[in-house]
Write a protein that holds these residues in place. Structure first.
Motif, PDB file in Angstrom:
ATOM      1  N   ASN A  86     -20.027 -21.337 -22.366  1.00  0.00           N
ATOM      2  CA  ASN A  86     -21.399 -20.844 -22.474  1.00  0.00           C
ATOM      3  C   ASN A  86     -22.242 -21.860 -23.252  1.00  0.00           C
ATOM      4  OD1 ASN A  86     -23.801 -19.456 -23.334  1.00  0.00           O
ATOM      5  ND2 ASN A  86     -22.769 -17.518 -22.872  1.00  0.00           N
ATOM      6  N   GLN A  87     -23.197 -22.505 -22.557  1.00  0.00           N
ATOM      7  CA  GLN A  87     -24.012 -23.536 -23.195  1.00  0.00           C
ATOM      8  C   GLN A  87     -24.925 -22.974 -24.282  1.00  0.00           C
ATOM      9  OE1 GLN A  87     -23.669 -26.846 -22.703  1.00  0.00           O
ATOM     10  NE2 GLN A  87     -21.919 -26.248 -21.399  1.00  0.00           N
ATOM     11  N   GLU A  88     -25.360 -21.719 -24.133  1.00  0.00           N
ATOM     12  CA  GLU A  88     -26.204 -21.117 -25.165  1.00  0.00           C
ATOM     13  C   GLU A  88     -25.449 -20.991 -26.477  1.00  0.00           C
ATOM     14  OE1 GLU A  88     -27.830 -17.451 -23.829  1.00  0.00           O
ATOM     15  OE2 GLU A  88     -29.056 -18.369 -22.250  1.00  0.00           O
ATOM     16  N   GLN A  89     -24.151 -20.667 -26.376  1.00  0.00           N
ATOM     17  CA  GLN A  89     -23.345 -20.579 -27.596  1.00  0.00           C
ATOM     18  C   GLN A  89     -23.218 -21.949 -28.251  1.00  0.00           C
ATOM     19  OE1 GLN A  89     -19.703 -18.871 -26.127  1.00  0.00           O
ATOM     20  NE2 GLN A  89     -20.399 -16.762 -26.435  1.00  0.00           N
ATOM     21  N   TYR A 138     -25.356 -24.508 -27.996  1.00  0.00           N
ATOM     22  CA  TYR A 138     -26.643 -24.881 -28.588  1.00  0.00           C
ATOM     23  C   TYR A 138     -26.896 -24.114 -29.883  1.00  0.00           C
ATOM     24  CZ  TYR A 138     -27.593 -27.165 -24.137  1.00  0.00           C
ATOM     25  OH  TYR A 138     -27.528 -27.974 -23.027  1.00  0.00           O
ATOM     26  N   TYR A 139     -26.479 -22.848 -29.909  1.00  0.00           N
ATOM     27  CA  TYR A 139     -26.674 -22.062 -31.128  1.00  0.00           C
ATOM     28  C   TYR A 139     -25.886 -22.673 -32.280  1.00  0.00           C
ATOM     29  CZ  TYR A 139     -26.275 -18.299 -34.517  1.00  0.00           C
ATOM     30  OH  TYR A 139     -26.303 -17.569 -35.672  1.00  0.00           O
ATOM     31  N   SER A 154     -27.382 -25.885 -33.453  1.00  0.00           N
ATOM     32  CA  SER A 154     -28.610 -25.681 -34.236  1.00  0.00           C
ATOM     33  C   SER A 154     -28.303 -25.368 -35.694  1.00  0.00           C
ATOM     34  CB  SER A 154     -29.432 -24.537 -33.630  1.00  0.00           C
ATOM     35  OG  SER A 154     -28.807 -23.284 -33.862  1.00  0.00           O
ATOM     36  N   ARG A 179     -21.352 -31.098 -31.252  1.00  0.00           N
ATOM     37  CA  ARG A 179     -20.975 -30.516 -29.966  1.00  0.00           C
ATOM     38  C   ARG A 179     -19.447 -30.366 -29.848  1.00  0.00           C
ATOM     39  NH1 ARG A 179     -22.480 -29.592 -24.707  1.00  0.00           N
ATOM     40  NH2 ARG A 179     -24.648 -30.078 -25.143  1.00  0.00           N
ATOM     41  N   GLU A 234     -17.617 -26.819 -29.302  1.00  0.00           N
ATOM     42  CA  GLU A 234     -16.760 -26.490 -28.163  1.00  0.00           C
ATOM     43  C   GLU A 234     -15.388 -26.016 -28.633  1.00  0.00           C
ATOM     44  OE1 GLU A 234     -16.523 -29.718 -25.446  1.00  0.00           O
ATOM     45  OE2 GLU A 234     -18.465 -29.293 -24.509  1.00  0.00           O
TER      46      GLU A 234
END
Length: 434
Positions: free
Chosen positions: A382-385, A387-388, A391, A396, A400
């Motif tokens: 999940n890319q939103e996870q 990015y969260y 942030s 990265r 992951e």
């Protein structure tokens, strides 16, 4: 199209090898019959994969390593696995034979038998003869037949009636000679109301040539027995792993599988529980991590024959790079197995656009008064996870990793052995390049 099985040994050579090992006549005859079957039987059929395209003919020849008197003499590749085991119960197989065996004195006094299978054939002949190749049978397909003909070393564990083994018995099975046959057979018999935990690790050394591991596990849990079997396979890219595991459990017996599929080469495994008795229970936890160009086919099965029997199967797999995995869950409730309950979950997480995962939950129900259910999912990270987490100042790569560990945690956290949890976590980190 079928592929002709190339026999790695002829009948005369196999007979001579059996004679050198001083095996009883019935075992020699069984090996020869199995070799004959291997020449005529077809390869096993894998769901959505062509095993005939795999490199599975590399059996080598029988080569036994010299025995070792102390754990200080073990190869460097397994030193970490056997440290602090001087006082425990441990068996080490290296290539075609067992090189180290130790059983704690207090367990021996209780009647527990823990030795290599080749020794057990001679010292506990009637017990072995009664059970050997009765769960994983030689006539199922050519791979099973070849195993029955060629098996070597192996583990034999017998726990007497009403005996509770509180400390896990352990084994390490190592292939580090690409010219040596590596086909261990694990045979476990837990008598009435006994309890035991057995843990093993499959490891390979550095190899430039292809090796085929053809292994089988047979477990028999008598009425009221509780068996926990934990295994981690972490063999290298040149090892093709073919593993059949099967348990037959009687009334009110329980079977727990904990399987870490961490190989780097092509892998096929079939973990199968036959709930023969009323009130029997089975719990299977499978974790897999695939990488590179691996071809992986994992099947977990539960066959319900007994009334009020229960099975739970959980598989979680992570696929990296160009790895391809087929994950099968098969729950079969036979006619007459009333009040049974079979549940299964398969989840695959893909970390690369080129990775492939396929989860296949299958329910086969021949009885009305039962419960059964399944869940399956295949998806990308999940890319939103990500990015969260980024942030919040996390890189990265670390983000992951956290997501992957969170994905696997529901299975890893259920493993009741702290040491095995830590070991599996370390192997996962290695597979993920952390």
């Amino acid at each position: 199209m079928t592929t002709q099985t190339i026999l790695p040994v002829n009948a005369e050579g196999l007979s001579q090898l059996s004679k050198q090992r001083q095996e009883p006549t019935w075992l020699t005859e069984n090996r020869l019959k199995a070799l004959e079957l291997a020449a005529s039987l077809k390869l096993p059929v894998l769901e959505k994969m062509r095993i005939e395209r795999w490199d599975i003919q590399n059996y080598g020849s029988s080569k036994e390593s010299g025995s070792i008197a102390s754990l200080t003499e073990v190869p460097a590749s397994i030193q970490e696995l056997v440290k602090d085991q001087e006082s425990g119960s441990l068996i080490i197989q290296r290539n075609s034979g067992v090189v180290y065996t130790k059983l704690a004195a207090e367990l021996s006094e209780q009647g527990v038998i823990f030795t290599d299978l080749q020794t057990a054939v001679k010292e506990h002949e009637e017990l072995v003869k009664t059970y050997l190749h009765t769960a994983v049978k030689a006539d199922e397909h050519s791979v099973a037949a070849l195993h029955a003909a060629l098996w070597n070393g192996g583990i034999f564990l017998y726990v007497p009636k009403n005996v509770e083994v509180k400390v896990p018995l352990q084994a390490v099975l190592l292939t580090d000679d690409e010219e040596a046959t590596f086909a261990p057979h694990i045979l476990i018999i837990a008598d009435t109301n006994s309890t035991v935990t057995y843990v093993d690790n499959y490891v390979s050394g550095d190899s430039s040539k292809a090796v085929t591991h053809n292994g089988a596990v047979e477990i028999f849990a008598k009425s009221g027995a509780k068996v926990r079997y934990a295994t981690i396979h972490q063999m290298g890219t040149n090892v093709t792993d073919l593993s059949y595991r099967r348990a037959i459990i009687d009334n009110d017996a329980s079977m727990e599988w904990i399987v870490g599929e961490m190989n780097s080469g092509d892998t096929m495994s079939d973990t199968h529980t036959i709930l023969k008795g009323n009130g029997s229970t089975s719990d299977s936890k499978i974790i897999a991590v695939g990488s590179g160009s691996q071809k992986l086919n994992y099947t977990t099965r539960a066959n319900h024959f007994g009334k009020s029997s229960e099975s739970q199967m959980i598989t979680r797999a992570v696929m990296r790079e160009e790895a391809q995995a087929i994950i099968n869950g098969i729950t079969k409730i036979e006619h007459g197995a009333t009040k049974s309950d079979g549940q299964q979950t398969e989840k695959v997480l893909m970390l690369s656009p080129k990775a492939r995962g396929d989860a296949n939950p299958i329910l086969l129900i021949d009885e009305d008064d039962v419960k059964a259910g399944h869940a399956a999912s295949v998806g990308q990270v999940n890319q939103e996870q990500i990015y969260y987490l980024m942030s919040r100042g996390i890189s990265r790569e670390v983000a992951e990793s956290l997501i992957i560990y969170g994905f696997l945690a529901p299975v890893v956290s259920q493993i009741p052995l702290e040491g095995l949890q830590k070991q599996l976590q370390a192997v996962i980190e290695g597979k993920l390049g952390q």
